[in-house]
Design a protein around this motif. Structure first.
Motif, PDB file in Angstrom:
ATOM      1  N   PRO A 124      -3.826   0.418  -2.917  1.00 36.01           N
ATOM      2  CA  PRO A 124      -3.023  -0.770  -3.209  1.00 36.01           C
ATOM      3  C   PRO A 124      -2.068  -0.511  -4.376  1.00 36.01           C
ATOM      4  O   PRO A 124      -2.436   0.110  -5.360  1.00 36.01           O
ATOM      5  N   ILE A 125      -0.840  -0.974  -4.244  1.00 36.42           N
ATOM      6  CA  ILE A 125       0.169  -0.773  -5.282  1.00 36.42           C
ATOM      7  C   ILE A 125      -0.222  -1.530  -6.558  1.00 36.42           C
ATOM      8  O   ILE A 125      -0.005  -1.045  -7.660  1.00 36.42           O
TER       9      ILE A 125
ATOM     10  N   TYR B 153      -7.492  13.172  -4.506  1.00 38.42           N
ATOM     11  CA  TYR B 153      -7.959  12.290  -5.580  1.00 38.42           C
ATOM     12  C   TYR B 153      -7.796  12.922  -6.962  1.00 38.42           C
ATOM     13  O   TYR B 153      -7.593  12.230  -7.948  1.00 38.42           O
ATOM     14  N   ASN B 154      -7.877  14.257  -7.065  1.00 39.02           N
ATOM     15  CA  ASN B 154      -7.768  14.925  -8.367  1.00 39.02           C
ATOM     16  C   ASN B 154      -6.354  14.859  -8.930  1.00 39.02           C
ATOM     17  O   ASN B 154      -6.170  14.657 -10.126  1.00 39.02           O
ATOM     18  N   SER B 155      -5.362  15.083  -8.103  1.00 41.55           N
ATOM     19  CA  SER B 155      -3.952  15.021  -8.508  1.00 41.55           C
ATOM     20  C   SER B 155      -3.199  14.271  -7.416  1.00 41.55           C
ATOM     21  O   SER B 155      -2.520  14.883  -6.586  1.00 41.55           O
ATOM     22  N   PRO B 156      -3.320  12.947  -7.384  1.00 43.55           N
ATOM     23  CA  PRO B 156      -2.762  12.174  -6.268  1.00 43.55           C
ATOM     24  C   PRO B 156      -1.256  12.363  -6.097  1.00 43.55           C
ATOM     25  O   PRO B 156      -0.512  12.399  -7.073  1.00 43.55           O
ATOM     26  N   ILE B 157      -0.842  12.522  -4.852  1.00 46.14           N
ATOM     27  CA  ILE B 157       0.579  12.528  -4.526  1.00 46.14           C
ATOM     28  C   ILE B 157       0.806  11.490  -3.431  1.00 46.14           C
ATOM     29  O   ILE B 157      -0.086  11.213  -2.624  1.00 46.14           O
ATOM     30  N   GLU B 158       1.990  10.899  -3.440  1.00 43.23           N
ATOM     31  CA  GLU B 158       2.344   9.896  -2.444  1.00 43.23           C
ATOM     32  C   GLU B 158       2.957  10.568  -1.224  1.00 43.23           C
ATOM     33  O   GLU B 158       3.695  11.540  -1.348  1.00 43.23           O
ATOM     34  N   ILE B 159       2.651  10.014  -0.063  1.00 45.54           N
ATOM     35  CA  ILE B 159       3.135  10.554   1.203  1.00 45.54           C
ATOM     36  C   ILE B 159       3.720   9.398   2.000  1.00 45.54           C
ATOM     37  O   ILE B 159       3.142   8.303   2.030  1.00 45.54           O
ATOM     38  N   ASP B 160       4.825   9.646   2.665  1.00 42.45           N
ATOM     39  CA  ASP B 160       5.416   8.626   3.519  1.00 42.45           C
ATOM     40  C   ASP B 160       4.538   8.433   4.754  1.00 42.45           C
ATOM     41  O   ASP B 160       3.921   9.389   5.228  1.00 42.45           O
TER      42      ASP B 160
ATOM     43  N   TYR C  36       0.828  -1.211   0.000  1.00 43.26           N
ATOM     44  CA  TYR C  36       0.000   0.000   0.000  1.00 43.26           C
ATOM     45  C   TYR C  36       0.858   1.254   0.000  1.00 43.26           C
ATOM     46  O   TYR C  36       1.862   1.322   0.695  1.00 43.26           O
ATOM     47  N   LYS C  37       0.418   2.239  -0.744  1.00 44.40           N
ATOM     48  CA  LYS C  37       1.004   3.583  -0.718  1.00 44.40           C
ATOM     49  C   LYS C  37      -0.047   4.510  -0.109  1.00 44.40           C
ATOM     50  O   LYS C  37      -1.236   4.322  -0.316  1.00 44.40           O
ATOM     51  N   LEU C  38       0.422   5.506   0.644  1.00 42.62           N
ATOM     52  CA  LEU C  38      -0.482   6.521   1.188  1.00 42.62           C
ATOM     53  C   LEU C  38      -0.519   7.667   0.194  1.00 42.62           C
ATOM     54  O   LEU C  38       0.524   8.158  -0.245  1.00 42.62           O
TER      55      LEU C  38
END
Length: 191
Positions: free
Chosen positions: A124-125, A87-94, A81-83
């Motif tokens: 989910p990745i 939703y419009n421009s998803p970015i990943e967060i640690d 899983y990635k956090l």
């Protein structure tokens, strides 16, 4: 839940149909059947998951602030899983899950203006399928922050220059002018 009438809460275990076990999704609705007609309630759709979250809504946070969400994260692994947020421009967060697997923590990213609402979710990745989907964690409204002034001594006619992170563009002039009027009134009350 049978042919007899019961008042209050009813608890009845129902074995899930094979289709629900295969797809991980299902739906149900309650109904009452009388001599004259059948009356149906609203359809409730659900998805099976081993992750239970105390979803946080209505949170207020600034960029860089840490958010903690409680739940059961024993089946959440960083390799699966990635956090993400927005939703419009998803970015990943640690993110970090504590040793007890009961709390997840993450930091609110910068770059968003005051009043923007962000949804944080585990994704989910391998991509969303029937058996795994996005898991919502929190809904956060971003707050802008003012930085400390560069000077603290002002004359009566000096401008109070304000700056900050995440301040709104629209209405900023109105915000600043109302702040100057407020400061002017405070200064006048001292004289």
């Amino acid at each position: 839940m049978g042919t007899t009438i019961q008042i209050g809460k009813i608890l009845k275990k129902i074995e899930p149909p094979a289709e629900v076990l295969e797809t991980g999704r299902g739906e149900y609705r309650f109904y009452i059947e009388t001599d004259k007609s059948t009356y149906y309630g609203e359809t409730v759709r659900f998805q099976l998951s081993n992750v239970f979250i105390d979803y946080q809504t209505g949170l207020l946070a600034t960029a860089g602030e840490t958010i903690t969400v409680s739940g059961d994260f024993k089946d959440v692994k960083k390799e699966n899983y990635k956090l993400r947020c927005d939703y419009n421009s998803p970015i990943e967060i640690d993110y970090n899950i504590d040793a007890t697997k009961k709390k997840i923590t993450f930091t609110v990213p910068g770059g968003y203006r005051h009043g923007v609402n962000l949804s944080f979710y585990l994704s989910p990745i391998q991509g969303v399928t029937n058996l795994n989907g996005d898991i919502g964690l929190a809904s956060v409204s971003i707050l802008g922050t003012l930085t400390p002034p560069t000077q603290y001594n002002y004359n009566y006619n000096d401008y109070l220059r304000l700056s900050g992170v995440g301040l709104p563009q629209i209405g900023l002039r109105h915000f600043m002018s109302s702040l100057v009027i407020s400061c002017s009134l405070i200064i006048k009350s001292y004289y």
